[in-house]
Design a protein around this motif. Structure first.
Motif, PDB file in Angstrom:
ATOM      1  N   ASP A  46     -38.082  35.676  24.792  1.00 44.23           N
ATOM      2  CA  ASP A  46     -37.398  36.241  23.623  1.00 44.23           C
ATOM      3  C   ASP A  46     -36.118  35.461  23.324  1.00 44.23           C
ATOM      4  OD1 ASP A  46     -36.086  37.821  21.736  1.00 44.23           O
ATOM      5  OD2 ASP A  46     -36.838  39.682  22.608  1.00 44.23           O
ATOM      6  N   VAL A  48     -33.826  36.020  21.094  1.00 49.75           N
ATOM      7  CA  VAL A  48     -32.676  36.894  20.822  1.00 49.75           C
ATOM      8  C   VAL A  48     -31.999  37.282  22.130  1.00 49.75           C
ATOM      9  CG1 VAL A  48     -31.946  39.087  19.826  1.00 49.75           C
ATOM     10  CG2 VAL A  48     -33.726  37.742  18.694  1.00 49.75           C
ATOM     11  N   ASP A  52     -28.129  35.976  23.309  1.00 48.34           N
ATOM     12  CA  ASP A  52     -27.135  36.961  23.732  1.00 48.34           C
ATOM     13  C   ASP A  52     -26.626  36.656  25.133  1.00 48.34           C
ATOM     14  OD1 ASP A  52     -25.756  39.682  23.582  1.00 48.34           O
ATOM     15  OD2 ASP A  52     -27.057  39.963  25.320  1.00 48.34           O
ATOM     16  N   ASN A  71     -38.438  29.035  20.087  1.00 50.55           N
ATOM     17  CA  ASN A  71     -37.070  29.291  20.524  1.00 50.55           C
ATOM     18  C   ASN A  71     -36.143  28.138  20.173  1.00 50.55           C
ATOM     19  OD1 ASN A  71     -38.318  31.538  21.552  1.00 50.55           O
ATOM     20  ND2 ASN A  71     -37.364  31.420  23.561  1.00 50.55           N
ATOM     21  N   SER A  74     -35.262  28.668  16.703  1.00 51.45           N
ATOM     22  CA  SER A  74     -34.487  29.903  16.553  1.00 51.45           C
ATOM     23  C   SER A  74     -33.052  29.725  17.026  1.00 51.45           C
ATOM     24  CB  SER A  74     -35.156  31.043  17.320  1.00 51.45           C
ATOM     25  OG  SER A  74     -36.397  31.396  16.726  1.00 51.45           O
ATOM     26  N   THR A  77     -30.031  29.154  14.628  1.00 57.88           N
ATOM     27  CA  THR A  77     -29.291  30.214  13.937  1.00 57.88           C
ATOM     28  C   THR A  77     -27.919  30.439  14.556  1.00 57.88           C
ATOM     29  OG1 THR A  77     -30.287  31.981  15.286  1.00 57.88           O
ATOM     30  CG2 THR A  77     -31.416  31.373  13.232  1.00 57.88           C
ATOM     31  N   PRO A 282     -36.508  34.522  15.014  1.00 54.54           N
ATOM     32  CA  PRO A 282     -35.417  34.258  14.071  1.00 54.54           C
ATOM     33  C   PRO A 282     -35.674  33.099  13.119  1.00 54.54           C
ATOM     34  CG  PRO A 282     -34.515  34.803  16.210  1.00 54.54           C
ATOM     35  CD  PRO A 282     -36.011  34.720  16.399  1.00 54.54           C
ATOM     36  N   ARG A 388     -33.687  43.302  27.599  1.00 55.35           N
ATOM     37  CA  ARG A 388     -33.831  43.022  26.172  1.00 55.35           C
ATOM     38  C   ARG A 388     -35.009  42.107  25.854  1.00 55.35           C
ATOM     39  NH1 ARG A 388     -28.630  41.434  22.876  1.00 55.35           N
ATOM     40  NH2 ARG A 388     -30.159  41.880  21.242  1.00 55.35           N
TER      41      ARG A 388
END
Length: 404
Positions: A46, A48, A52, A71, A74, A77, A282, A388
């Protein structure tokens, strides 16, 4: 020695762990052969959760394993200065380069058709449009054929059904069909309580089926998940592989809302949800397209091993590293060589994120203290990243911070 031969040898070195039996050696060779082609049409970590945990800041320089390229794209971003993506699979590097070029060339709707819908009849023409803009190696891959079919046709037949993982998920659906389990009601579940009921009544019983238990005991059956024989042995323990698979499936189905988890859609729909508010990586979210297009040139893709690439980098040149679960494949000497290069190239405050098939951090006692002692394990960030991670297929996510 050709570049292709060199990469094949590196892949063999990454996989082969000198098993004691002929069957073990055969399993490793079969896995290495499979991994030489397209394995992951979509990466199963993941981004995201990664961003984080890494606390990626604008201007950061990072390095990662390319895998399916989702990824890598992504991460743009977060506005990094550079993202270097390395992979031993030439197919993965070709896929990432296709995504880079598409972001710079296509409109947002065309880009969405190609990689989010990934089954539109006009998609092969989009790939053909991109071929002249690719480097010779990527152009040869996407302009070529596999099993008698043009690779550009993947994107008209459902791209996420392709590759080793795509075929593995197809086999899971076949097993479900044989057991008369229809996964479609899960995708319509109105809330997480309904998801849990579906898991308890439809999915969990599958793990008690004789066919499923038999297949789970075969190392080669799980090659489609990207689990090499050495990693399988660590997960299996005393015949516990079926319980590991049961728990990972439970997390995927029960721990995240179905409408917020594109990994669940990939597992049970074999593609992304096609809806205006669909959960997507993303880089495929329409509101992020302009950023992705503008920053795609910041990605550098290289068909090489992580350690070898780092050996050519300058001292103190990187801020963030993501290793996926590659270390589960490595012996102690390979881990030590990798972390020696990570430590040499790390800037003060650099972070390393990786996943493990099992639950525990695999580095203590295997990487010498004079190297690993320069890093601090962040237990809180590791636990948060694991909680997460919507892909839910790993036993642990781990974050180290550099104190040098």
């Amino acid at each position: 020695m050709s570049d292709a031969t060199n990469v094949t040898q590196q892949l063999g070195a990454a996989v082969f762990q000198k098993p004691a039996t002929v069957l073990g050696r055969l399993n490793e060779r079969v896995f290495a052969h499979l991994f030489d082609g397209l394995v992951y049409a979509q990466i199963w970590e993941d981004p995201v959760a990664d961003m984080d945990a890494l606390a990626l800041k604008p201007g950061a320089d990072m390095i990662c394993i390319a895998s399916g390229g989702c990824n890598v794209m992504s991460y743009l971003t977060a506005d990094p200065a550079s993202v270097t993506a390395v992979d031993l699979s030439p197919a993965h590097i070709a896929l990432l380069k296709l995504k880079q070029t598409a972001a710079q060339t296509l409109t947002q709707s065309e880009f969405h058709d190609l990689f989010a819908r990934a089954d539109r009849p006009n998609n092969p023409a989009l790939v053909q449009q991109l071929l002249p803009k690719l480097d010779p190696t990527a152009r040869a891959y996407w302009g070529g054929h596999s099993l008698g079919s043009q690779r550009s046709r993947y994107f008209a037949r459902g791209f996420y059904r392709q590759g080793v993982l795509g075929r593995f998920i197809g086999a899971v659906h076949l097993v479900g069909k044989l057991a008369r389990v229809d996964f479609r009601p899960l995708l319509d579940a109105p809330d997480m309580a309904a998801q849990r009921r579906f898991y308890d009544t439809a999915i969990d019983p599958l793990f008690d089926k004789k066919l499923v238990r038999f297949l789970a005991r075969q190392r080669a059956s799980l090659f489609g998940l990207g689990i090499p024989p050495a990693q399988y042995d660590k997960l299996a323990g005393d015949g516990a592989i079926i319980e590991v698979l049961r728990e990972r499936a439970r997390r995927l189905v029960c721990d995240f809302p179905v409408r917020e988890n594109y990994f669940l859609w990939q597992a049970f729909h074999r593609g992304y949800q096609d809806a205006p508010d669909a959960s997507l990586p993303p880089y495929l979210m329409p509101q992020n397209f302009d950023q992705i297009a503008a920053r795609a040139t910041r990605v550098r893709a290289e068909n090489a091993s992580f350690t070898d690439h780092l050996a050519a980098r300058a001292d103190a040149s990187l801020d963030a590293y993501t290793l996926l679960d590659a270390q589960d494949w490595m012996n102690d000497a390979q881990l030590t060589a990798l972390w020696a290069q990570i430590t040499r190239t790390a800037r003060p405050g650099a972070r390393v994120l990786f996943r493990t098939g099992g639950t525990d951090d695999i580095l203590p006692g295997r990487v010498p203290q004079h190297v690993l002692g320069q890093w601090r394990y962040d237990m809180a960030a590791s636990a948060r990243a694991f909680a997460r991670d919507r892909s839910a297929i790993y036993g642990g996510v781990h974050l180290y911070r550099f104190g040098g």
